[in-house]
Design a protein around this motif. Structure first.
Motif, PDB file in Angstrom:
ATOM      1  N   SER A 180       0.823  -1.210   0.000  1.00 20.34           N
ATOM      2  CA  SER A 180       0.000   0.000   0.000  1.00 20.34           C
ATOM      3  C   SER A 180       0.856   1.258   0.000  1.00 20.34           C
ATOM      4  CB  SER A 180      -0.950   0.003   1.203  1.00 20.34           C
ATOM      5  OG  SER A 180      -0.251   0.285   2.405  1.00 20.34           O
ATOM      6  N   PHE A 181       2.057   1.194   0.557  1.00 25.60           N
ATOM      7  CA  PHE A 181       2.940   2.357   0.536  1.00 25.60           C
ATOM      8  C   PHE A 181       3.267   2.740  -0.906  1.00 25.60           C
ATOM      9  CE2 PHE A 181       3.409   0.812   4.786  1.00 25.60           C
ATOM     10  CZ  PHE A 181       3.773   1.897   5.562  1.00 25.60           C
ATOM     11  N   VAL A 182       3.580   1.741  -1.707  1.00 30.52           N
ATOM     12  CA  VAL A 182       3.921   1.991  -3.108  1.00 30.52           C
ATOM     13  C   VAL A 182       2.699   2.485  -3.876  1.00 30.52           C
ATOM     14  CG1 VAL A 182       4.734   0.928  -5.243  1.00 30.52           C
ATOM     15  CG2 VAL A 182       5.776   0.291  -3.056  1.00 30.52           C
ATOM     16  N   PHE A 183       1.562   1.822  -3.696  1.00 31.29           N
ATOM     17  CA  PHE A 183       0.369   2.187  -4.466  1.00 31.29           C
ATOM     18  C   PHE A 183      -0.176   3.548  -4.045  1.00 31.29           C
ATOM     19  CE2 PHE A 183       0.423  -2.327  -5.526  1.00 31.29           C
ATOM     20  CZ  PHE A 183       0.079  -2.278  -6.874  1.00 31.29           C
ATOM     21  N   ASN A 184      -0.032   3.898  -2.768  1.00 31.42           N
ATOM     22  CA  ASN A 184      -0.411   5.250  -2.354  1.00 31.42           C
ATOM     23  C   ASN A 184       0.457   6.288  -3.053  1.00 31.42           C
ATOM     24  OD1 ASN A 184      -2.444   5.880   0.070  1.00 31.42           O
ATOM     25  ND2 ASN A 184      -1.656   3.800   0.348  1.00 31.42           N
ATOM     26  N   LYS A 185       1.753   6.045  -3.085  1.00 34.09           N
ATOM     27  CA  LYS A 185       2.662   6.992  -3.743  1.00 34.09           C
ATOM     28  C   LYS A 185       2.316   7.142  -5.220  1.00 34.09           C
ATOM     29  CE  LYS A 185       6.267   8.493  -2.226  1.00 34.09           C
ATOM     30  NZ  LYS A 185       6.642   9.779  -1.593  1.00 34.09           N
ATOM     31  N   GLY A 203       2.073  12.050   5.697  1.00 33.66           N
ATOM     32  CA  GLY A 203       3.469  11.703   5.926  1.00 33.66           C
ATOM     33  C   GLY A 203       4.099  11.050   4.714  1.00 33.66           C
ATOM     34  N   LEU A 204       3.399  10.102   4.130  1.00 40.03           N
ATOM     35  CA  LEU A 204       3.935   9.377   2.973  1.00 40.03           C
ATOM     36  C   LEU A 204       4.145  10.304   1.784  1.00 40.03           C
ATOM     37  CD1 LEU A 204       4.753   6.637   1.784  1.00 40.03           C
ATOM     38  CD2 LEU A 204       2.347   6.264   1.184  1.00 40.03           C
ATOM     39  N   SER A 205       3.296  11.319   1.655  1.00 40.76           N
ATOM     40  CA  SER A 205       3.441  12.248   0.533  1.00 40.76           C
ATOM     41  C   SER A 205       4.684  13.120   0.671  1.00 40.76           C
ATOM     42  CB  SER A 205       2.202  13.144   0.416  1.00 40.76           C
ATOM     43  OG  SER A 205       2.108  14.023   1.530  1.00 40.76           O
ATOM     44  N   GLY A 206       5.262  13.176   1.881  1.00 43.43           N
ATOM     45  CA  GLY A 206       6.417  14.036   2.104  1.00 43.43           C
ATOM     46  C   GLY A 206       7.713  13.301   2.371  1.00 43.43           C
ATOM     47  N   THR A 207       7.720  11.984   2.198  1.00 40.82           N
ATOM     48  CA  THR A 207       8.946  11.216   2.387  1.00 40.82           C
ATOM     49  C   THR A 207       8.903   9.994   1.478  1.00 40.82           C
ATOM     50  OG1 THR A 207      10.423  10.230   4.054  1.00 40.82           O
ATOM     51  CG2 THR A 207       8.071   9.778   4.297  1.00 40.82           C
ATOM     52  N   THR A 208       9.907   9.139   1.549  1.00 36.54           N
ATOM     53  CA  THR A 208       9.930   7.948   0.706  1.00 36.54           C
ATOM     54  C   THR A 208       9.123   6.825   1.356  1.00 36.54           C
ATOM     55  OG1 THR A 208      11.932   7.041   1.747  1.00 36.54           O
ATOM     56  CG2 THR A 208      12.243   8.575  -0.098  1.00 36.54           C
ATOM     57  N   ALA A 209       8.712   5.868   0.532  1.00 38.17           N
ATOM     58  CA  ALA A 209       7.980   4.709   1.048  1.00 38.17           C
ATOM     59  C   ALA A 209       8.851   3.917   2.017  1.00 38.17           C
ATOM     60  CB  ALA A 209       7.515   3.823  -0.111  1.00 38.17           C
ATOM     61  N   SER A 210      10.164   3.864   1.741  1.00 36.13           N
ATOM     62  CA  SER A 210      11.079   3.106   2.594  1.00 36.13           C
ATOM     63  C   SER A 210      11.150   3.711   3.987  1.00 36.13           C
ATOM     64  CB  SER A 210      12.482   3.080   1.973  1.00 36.13           C
ATOM     65  OG  SER A 210      12.448   2.552   0.662  1.00 36.13           O
ATOM     66  N   ARG A 211      11.364   5.020   4.062  1.00 39.77           N
ATOM     67  CA  ARG A 211      11.470   5.687   5.364  1.00 39.77           C
ATOM     68  C   ARG A 211      10.135   5.645   6.096  1.00 39.77           C
ATOM     69  NH1 ARG A 211      16.032   9.789   5.376  1.00 39.77           N
ATOM     70  NH2 ARG A 211      14.787  11.067   6.809  1.00 39.77           N
ATOM     71  N   ALA A 212       9.033   5.900   5.386  1.00 41.54           N
ATOM     72  CA  ALA A 212       7.713   5.890   6.017  1.00 41.54           C
ATOM     73  C   ALA A 212       7.398   4.526   6.616  1.00 41.54           C
ATOM     74  CB  ALA A 212       6.646   6.279   5.003  1.00 41.54           C
ATOM     75  N   GLY A 213       7.768   3.458   5.908  1.00 38.78           N
ATOM     76  CA  GLY A 213       7.483   2.120   6.403  1.00 38.78           C
ATOM     77  C   GLY A 213       8.159   1.836   7.732  1.00 38.78           C
ATOM     78  N   PHE A 214       9.437   2.194   7.846  1.00 42.75           N
ATOM     79  CA  PHE A 214      10.150   1.947   9.094  1.00 42.75           C
ATOM     80  C   PHE A 214       9.649   2.855  10.209  1.00 42.75           C
ATOM     81  CE2 PHE A 214      13.129  -0.098   6.205  1.00 42.75           C
ATOM     82  CZ  PHE A 214      13.513  -1.211   6.934  1.00 42.75           C
TER      83      PHE A 214
END
Length: 303
Positions: free
Chosen positions: A28-33, A92-103
């Motif tokens: 979902s992080f990727v698809f949201n982005k 949050g996800l719109s302002g950072t990468t999926a990798s950082r947001a996930g952690f």
């Protein structure tokens, strides 16, 4: 109808299904982005949960006659917590990468014992305290490693972890034997209403739904929302909270792999170190608790 099945579920099946939910959520992080490229984040949240509510309406048609004020009230309470979680998630996800947001989102595991201590004075064990220290080191490394340091997106992703913890605690304190499908239906509707209300007061933004953003919206409405909630409600009760929490630490791994493979994201050396510390902060206390459970023979339970 509340599921009162007494059928035994194997430990391996429970593990597989919960791991599968982490894969869907990580995606979902990727698809949201991808969806944010065409659809503003809050609008995306609104459309996602509006579609999920429609799907749950169809699923719950035979049950709707049992929707009473008690279920509506409890669903609204946990739904407000879920709305705060998802609002901070998309912003949050719109302002950072999926990798950082996930952690960063995964820090909810550490926020839970902290909140329980602050509200109910439940003791924070030394392993949770160690995890908090490791998490702080990880956050410091992320701040040093990012192009913009610790961005507003990173901050909101950390706030999201706090709201995830609040949502989990709210569910455990408020819900008992309610129909999980009706509760999910009310939760999704509350999030959709909250998202719609926020959109009304926000400045109008361009909105064009292309094939990619439409596919992203459908994925996020069905898989990490309707299916994940259903699978978690169905299978998490057959295992211990510690084992479930350990499995959920896989979420950021999938989001990171997806971000690299699909979005072309790359982490600097300091970001790798920071993510590693945050992963260890979450996983180490869980592993130690899981080892203790294993030593005394706690594995999974029947419904």
């Amino acid at each position: 109808m509340t599921d009162t099945s007494q059928t035994a579920v194997s430990s391996s099946r429970v593990t597989f299904m919960l791991v599968f939910t982490t894969l869907l959520w990580g995606g979902s992080f990727v698809f949201n982005k991808l969806g944010f490229r065409d659809i503003p984040p809050v609008t995306f949240m609104f459309l996602r949960f509006a579609l999920a509510t429609l799907i749950m309406t169809v699923v719950c048609l035979p049950r709707l006659r049992r929707l009473d004020w008690r279920i509506t009230w409890k669903g609204t309470v946990v739904g407000l917590a879920l709305a705060a979680t998802n609002l901070s998630f998309v912003l949050g996800l719109s302002g950072t990468t999926a990798s950082r947001a996930g952690f960063l989102n995964n820090l909810f595991v550490l926020f839970i014992p902290l909140l329980c201590y602050l509200v109910w004075r439940e003791r924070v064990d030394r392993w949770s305290f160690l995890g908090i220290v490791l998490a702080l080191v990880g956050l410091w490394q992320l701040a040093r490693g990012g192009v913009e340091g610790f961005s507003y997106g990173d901050f909101l992703s950390t706030v999201c972890a706090l709201f995830i913890a609040i949502h989990i605690i709210t569910v455990s304190k408020v819900l008992r034997d309610e129909d999980v499908y009706l509760i999910s239906f009310v939760q999704f509707a509350v999030v959709a209403l909250a998202g719609g209300a926020i959109c009304l007061f926000m400045p109008s933004q361009p909105l064009r739904v292309g094939p990619l953003s439409a596919a992203s919206l459908i994925y996020c409405a069905i898989f990490p929302t309707v299916i994940c909630f259903t699978l978690q409600n169905r299978y998490q009760r057959y295992t211990t909270p510690t084992k479930a929490g350990l499995i959920y630490t896989l979420d950021p791994v999938w989001s990171m792999l997806g971000g690299m493979a699909v979005l072309g994201e790359r982490l600097s050396g300091k970001e790798w170190v920071g993510c590693g510390f945050i992963f260890g902060a979450v996983a180490l206390p869980m592993l130690i608790r899981r080892y203790r459970e294993w030593r005394i023979g706690i594995d999974y339970r029947r419904a």
